[in-house]
Design a protein around this motif. Structure first.
Motif, PDB file in Angstrom:
ATOM      1  N   ILE A 492      41.981  33.558  56.670  1.00  0.00           N
ATOM      2  CA  ILE A 492      42.498  34.569  55.736  1.00  0.00           C
ATOM      3  C   ILE A 492      44.025  34.616  55.915  1.00  0.00           C
ATOM      4  CG2 ILE A 492      42.293  36.940  54.895  1.00  0.00           C
ATOM      5  CD1 ILE A 492      39.647  37.181  56.296  1.00  0.00           C
ATOM      6  N   ARG A 493      44.686  33.587  55.394  1.00  0.00           N
ATOM      7  CA  ARG A 493      46.130  33.455  55.601  1.00  0.00           C
ATOM      8  C   ARG A 493      46.888  34.306  54.572  1.00  0.00           C
ATOM      9  NH1 ARG A 493      48.654  27.858  56.131  1.00  0.00           N
ATOM     10  NH2 ARG A 493      47.602  27.456  54.159  1.00  0.00           N
ATOM     11  N   VAL A 494      46.982  35.596  54.869  1.00  0.00           N
ATOM     12  CA  VAL A 494      47.742  36.495  54.001  1.00  0.00           C
ATOM     13  C   VAL A 494      49.212  36.114  54.053  1.00  0.00           C
ATOM     14  CG1 VAL A 494      46.112  38.389  54.238  1.00  0.00           C
ATOM     15  CG2 VAL A 494      47.981  38.167  55.882  1.00  0.00           C
ATOM     16  N   ARG A 495      49.966  36.570  53.046  1.00  0.00           N
ATOM     17  CA  ARG A 495      51.392  36.240  53.058  1.00  0.00           C
ATOM     18  C   ARG A 495      52.232  37.456  52.687  1.00  0.00           C
ATOM     19  NH1 ARG A 495      54.399  31.280  53.139  1.00  0.00           N
ATOM     20  NH2 ARG A 495      56.540  31.749  52.536  1.00  0.00           N
ATOM     21  N   GLU A 496      52.375  37.766  51.400  1.00  0.00           N
ATOM     22  CA  GLU A 496      53.211  38.899  50.994  1.00  0.00           C
ATOM     23  C   GLU A 496      52.592  39.744  49.890  1.00  0.00           C
ATOM     24  OE1 GLU A 496      57.635  36.958  51.702  1.00  0.00           O
ATOM     25  OE2 GLU A 496      56.254  36.039  50.289  1.00  0.00           O
ATOM     26  N   SER A 497      51.546  39.266  49.256  1.00  0.00           N
ATOM     27  CA  SER A 497      50.945  39.950  48.117  1.00  0.00           C
ATOM     28  C   SER A 497      49.816  40.856  48.582  1.00  0.00           C
ATOM     29  CB  SER A 497      50.410  38.910  47.123  1.00  0.00           C
ATOM     30  OG  SER A 497      49.871  39.527  45.982  1.00  0.00           O
ATOM     31  N   MET A 498      49.922  42.159  48.256  1.00  0.00           N
ATOM     32  CA  MET A 498      48.904  43.123  48.661  1.00  0.00           C
ATOM     33  C   MET A 498      48.965  44.330  47.732  1.00  0.00           C
ATOM     34  SD  MET A 498      50.781  44.764  52.054  1.00  0.00           S
ATOM     35  CE  MET A 498      49.391  45.814  52.444  1.00  0.00           C
ATOM     36  N   GLY A 499      47.962  45.210  47.836  1.00  0.00           N
ATOM     37  CA  GLY A 499      47.948  46.432  47.051  1.00  0.00           C
ATOM     38  C   GLY A 499      46.848  47.353  47.549  1.00  0.00           C
ATOM     39  N   LEU A 500      46.947  48.630  47.208  1.00  0.00           N
ATOM     40  CA  LEU A 500      45.990  49.646  47.660  1.00  0.00           C
ATOM     41  C   LEU A 500      45.109  50.082  46.500  1.00  0.00           C
ATOM     42  CD1 LEU A 500      45.125  51.575  50.004  1.00  0.00           C
ATOM     43  CD2 LEU A 500      46.810  53.201  49.084  1.00  0.00           C
ATOM     44  N   SER A 501      43.816  50.208  46.757  1.00  0.00           N
ATOM     45  CA  SER A 501      42.898  50.662  45.721  1.00  0.00           C
ATOM     46  C   SER A 501      43.181  52.115  45.347  1.00  0.00           C
ATOM     47  CB  SER A 501      41.446  50.520  46.197  1.00  0.00           C
ATOM     48  OG  SER A 501      41.191  51.373  47.299  1.00  0.00           O
ATOM     49  N   ALA A 502      42.757  52.497  44.159  1.00  0.00           N
ATOM     50  CA  ALA A 502      43.016  53.856  43.677  1.00  0.00           C
ATOM     51  C   ALA A 502      42.353  54.910  44.551  1.00  0.00           C
ATOM     52  CB  ALA A 502      42.535  53.987  42.227  1.00  0.00           C
ATOM     53  N   TYR A 538      46.166  26.911  45.743  1.00  0.00           N
ATOM     54  CA  TYR A 538      47.282  27.244  46.632  1.00  0.00           C
ATOM     55  C   TYR A 538      48.124  28.339  45.995  1.00  0.00           C
ATOM     56  CZ  TYR A 538      51.457  26.666  49.539  1.00  0.00           C
ATOM     57  OH  TYR A 538      52.512  26.883  50.377  1.00  0.00           O
ATOM     58  N   GLU A 539      48.405  29.421  46.741  1.00  0.00           N
ATOM     59  CA  GLU A 539      49.024  30.614  46.161  1.00  0.00           C
ATOM     60  C   GLU A 539      50.034  31.233  47.112  1.00  0.00           C
ATOM     61  OE1 GLU A 539      49.607  33.134  43.993  1.00  0.00           O
ATOM     62  OE2 GLU A 539      49.036  31.663  42.512  1.00  0.00           O
ATOM     63  N   ILE A 540      51.294  31.324  46.693  1.00  0.00           N
ATOM     64  CA  ILE A 540      52.312  31.994  47.506  1.00  0.00           C
ATOM     65  C   ILE A 540      53.086  33.030  46.700  1.00  0.00           C
ATOM     66  CG2 ILE A 540      52.579  30.193  49.243  1.00  0.00           C
ATOM     67  CD1 ILE A 540      54.901  29.071  47.661  1.00  0.00           C
ATOM     68  N   CYS A 541      52.576  33.401  45.531  1.00  0.00           N
ATOM     69  CA  CYS A 541      53.211  34.447  44.729  1.00  0.00           C
ATOM     70  C   CYS A 541      53.221  35.762  45.522  1.00  0.00           C
ATOM     71  CB  CYS A 541      52.457  34.630  43.424  1.00  0.00           C
ATOM     72  SG  CYS A 541      52.929  36.078  42.465  1.00  0.00           S
ATOM     73  N   PRO A 542      54.398  36.368  45.738  1.00  0.00           N
ATOM     74  CA  PRO A 542      54.474  37.568  46.580  1.00  0.00           C
ATOM     75  C   PRO A 542      54.242  38.877  45.845  1.00  0.00           C
ATOM     76  CG  PRO A 542      56.671  36.908  45.949  1.00  0.00           C
ATOM     77  CD  PRO A 542      55.734  35.907  45.318  1.00  0.00           C
ATOM     78  N   THR A 543      54.071  38.824  44.536  1.00  0.00           N
ATOM     79  CA  THR A 543      54.006  40.031  43.713  1.00  0.00           C
ATOM     80  C   THR A 543      52.810  40.911  44.093  1.00  0.00           C
ATOM     81  OG1 THR A 543      55.075  38.817  41.925  1.00  0.00           O
ATOM     82  CG2 THR A 543      53.924  40.841  41.320  1.00  0.00           C
ATOM     83  N   ALA A 544      53.024  42.214  44.043  1.00  0.00           N
ATOM     84  CA  ALA A 544      51.998  43.166  44.461  1.00  0.00           C
ATOM     85  C   ALA A 544      50.767  43.118  43.555  1.00  0.00           C
ATOM     86  CB  ALA A 544      52.571  44.575  44.479  1.00  0.00           C
ATOM     87  N   ILE A 545      49.601  43.327  44.169  1.00  0.00           N
ATOM     88  CA  ILE A 545      48.335  43.484  43.456  1.00  0.00           C
ATOM     89  C   ILE A 545      48.186  44.961  43.097  1.00  0.00           C
ATOM     90  CG2 ILE A 545      45.829  43.198  43.633  1.00  0.00           C
ATOM     91  CD1 ILE A 545      46.403  41.080  45.828  1.00  0.00           C
ATOM     92  N   THR A 546      47.626  45.242  41.931  1.00  0.00           N
ATOM     93  CA  THR A 546      47.493  46.639  41.512  1.00  0.00           C
ATOM     94  C   THR A 546      46.123  46.878  40.881  1.00  0.00           C
ATOM     95  OG1 THR A 546      48.614  48.433  40.320  1.00  0.00           O
ATOM     96  CG2 THR A 546      48.486  46.294  39.212  1.00  0.00           C
TER      97      THR A 546
END
Length: 607
Positions: A492-502, A538-546
């Motif tokens: 689970i190689r996380v990088r910079e993209s993350m977000g919190l559920s409602a 392969y994914e390195i997009c750092p933009t936040a998940i919403t």
């Protein structure tokens, strides 16, 4: 030193050309400056060399000091030289990719040597981790420049990246060059000498100037004579090795130009209920994002503009020009738009008319994203400061002046505190009302590129969560800063993209393998609740998940927006608006979402 903006004929038609191809000097690394000095001294001793072409990654971290040092060393060359930046010069740039252009005069070049025209462009990625991308403004420049070149004039194109899918928009350049007489492409990036071919166009990758495990670095001497190109590696002060690459230059015949694959939008046919209500195409990159009012959508671009679009149709309402590139996602409150600019100012504009209300000067570029809370603006910058400003007047409320690196993130406000990371491995917690330091954490890495700087932190249950390029996910006690858990999972190689559920029960993370997980916010370790069936590659997009209305919106580096069901991660739909990196997602009412992409596109989708 010569930076050429116009066509200059250095050598007469038909004369043999001898020049240096220098690349990947990485000034700021342990030996970068010393290796470059030795190379410059060596080149100066060879009177047969006519000019030098430098194909990117001039510095290690894109800092102002590194760029200025590189310029100082290169100014010692006793012959013309032409330079373009690489990803190391722009992705971690404290100046918002402004200093390179200021110090070197440009980020493109255009000159003539003998019968050949040399064209060079930037490659990105700029300020947002992702695949390379030739900036939109460089594409516009290339269009205008190619119009001045006859169809018969042979062209040599220079870029830091190979002209293949490692660049999101390689095809935009290749297709343009093929309309002219493109005969050779030069690049760096791979730190190795290689003969390449890009869709039938001969190409050469040049080695890095760094010594690596050797005693001294190296570069390439290039000779073009009678349509023949020869590459020889030179070890400064030691030896010029025998020719390692030989290529014949000729015009591509029409019957040799095959149809090569291009990024397609077939995925959109699989989910026809997702519609593009409107699209806006800027002439510059959009490395920021959007914010919306009832009537308008606001964004910023790398031409230094704040742009207002009509929400109903995407038509331009107004623009406001600053003096630097903008990567700051604008914030909106009380009919006031706030953004930072790499011209060192924080701006407040009238949202309805685009008129300047006030601006406040920082000591360096402002490339972070502002947050407005209780009529106070909170924003970091590149000058070691994090500021709180009055929304209506711009008056300083407080100033925390002890940030050790530069700030690019959107800060998190949680329980009367504000949290943010920076590009010096530190993560800060400040008192919201005073700006006093509450606690600070450091990941103890010797590599600045592993900093928790680009992710947008999230918090719940008295816990603050971050992910970072070191592939760790961390949970802190929001009050004390004590590490509750910190984990690196090989699968689970996380990088910079993350977000919190409602509902604050799950943190969404995206891995470099293109998997999406829901991670528990209450567990005592990094505990997945679900793994989505979707595979993004392969994914390195750092933009936040919403998330909005139980739909999780996942950005990608290839312009595809992926929608997942909140409770299970089940795929709902995909939609591709561009082949560029998605830089921001802004869900709106009535099942609509604004999508911005690095290649200057804003799209309003209806799903």
């Amino acid at each position: 030193m010569i930076v050429v903006l116009a066509l200059v004929n250095l050598f007469s038609y038909g004369q043999a050309i001898k020049f240096v191809h220098l690349s990947d000097t990485h000034v700021g690394s342990s030996t970068g400056a010393d290796d470059l000095r030795k190379t410059v001294n060596d080149i100066n001793l060879d009177s047969s060399i006519q000019f030098v072409v430098i194909s990117g990654d001039i510095t290690e971290f894109g800092s102002d000091i590194e760029i200025q040092l590189a310029k100082q060393i290169l100014d010692s060359l006793n012959k013309p030289w032409y330079i373009v930046p690489g990803n190391h010069d722009s992705n971690w740039s404290e100046s918002g990719a402004n200093t390179f252009k200021k110090v070197f005069g440009n980020e493109t070049f255009f000159f003539k040597a003998g019968k050949y025209v040399f064209l060079g462009t930037h490659c990105g990625p700029n300020m947002r981790m992702g695949p390379g991308q030739i900036p939109r403004e460089n594409i516009v420049w290339l269009d205008s420049t190619l119009k001045t070149i006859t169809d018969s004039t042979p062209i040599i194109f220079v870029n830091h990246y190979p002209q293949d899918s490692s660049l999101n928009n390689w095809y935009e350049v290749i297709d343009r060059l093929k309309q002219k007489n493109i005969q050779l492409i030069l690049c760096g990036h791979g730190h190795a000498n290689k003969k390449l071919n890009f869709e039938g166009i001969p190409a050469v990758m040049g080695r890095s100037n760094l010594r690596a495990k050797q005693e001294v670095g190296g570069y390439n001497i290039v000779t073009i004579d009678n349509k023949k190109v020869e590459y020889s590696e030179r070890i400064p002060g030691v030896i010029t090795k025998s020719v390692w690459a030989s290529l014949t230059l000729q015009k591509l015949e029409p019957n040799t130009i095959s149809i090569y694959p291009r990024p397609g939008y077939e995925v959109n046919k699989l989910f026809p209920t997702v519609l593009e209500k409107w699209n806006y195409q800027d002439k510059s990159d959009i490395g920021s994002g959007t914010v919306a009012s009832d009537q308008l959508v606001f964004t910023t671009n790398t031409n230094g503009e704040v742009v207002a679009l009509q929400k109903k149709d995407g038509k331009l309402k107004w623009k406001y020009q600053t003096a630097g590139k903008i990567y700051s996602i604008p914030a909106l409150s009380e009919n006031i738009i706030v953004t930072g600019s790499s011209d060192d100012y924080i701006y407040a504009l009238s949202a309805s008319k685009g008129k300047l209300l006030w601006k406040v000067k920082a000591e360096k570029a402002v490339i972070a994203h502002p947050v407005i809370f209780r009529n106070i603006i909170y924003i970091g910058s590149s000058d070691g400061h994090f500021r709180a400003l009055d929304l209506k007047t711009g008056k300083l409320v407080w100033d925390f002046a002890n940030v050790r690196g530069f700030v690019v993130t959107r800060p998190l406000i949680y329980n009367e505190r504000i949290y943010f990371g920076c590009w010096n491995n530190d993560f800060y917690c400040l008192d919201l009302s005073t700006g006093n330091l509450v606690w600070k954490w450091n990941n103890e890495s010797g590599n600045r590129m592993f900093s928790p700087a680009a992710c947008f932190p999230v918090a719940t249950n008295n816990r603050v969560f971050i992910v970072a390029p070191d592939r760790y996910m961390s949970a802190f006690d929001a009050i004390t800063g004590n590490v509750i858990w910190r984990k690196q999972v090989p699968d689970i190689r996380v990088r910079e993209s993350m977000g919190l559920s409602a509902d604050s029960a799950v943190i969404f993370v995206k891995t470099m393998e293109g998997n999406v997980y829901g991670i528990s916010t209450s567990a005592d370790t990094m505990q997945p609740v679900w793994k989505s069936e979707v595979s993004l590659g392969y994914e390195i997009c750092p933009t936040a998940i919403t998330e909005m209305n139980n739909i999780v919106f996942v950005p990608t580096q290839s312009g595809v927006l992926v929608a997942l069901e909140r409770l299970s991660g089940r795929l709902l739909w995909r939609h591709k608006t561009s082949n560029g990196l998605i830089t921001d997602l802004r869900p709106l009412e009535n099942n609509q979402i604004l999508v911005t992409t690095m290649d200057g596109k804003v799209s309003l989708l209806k799903y």
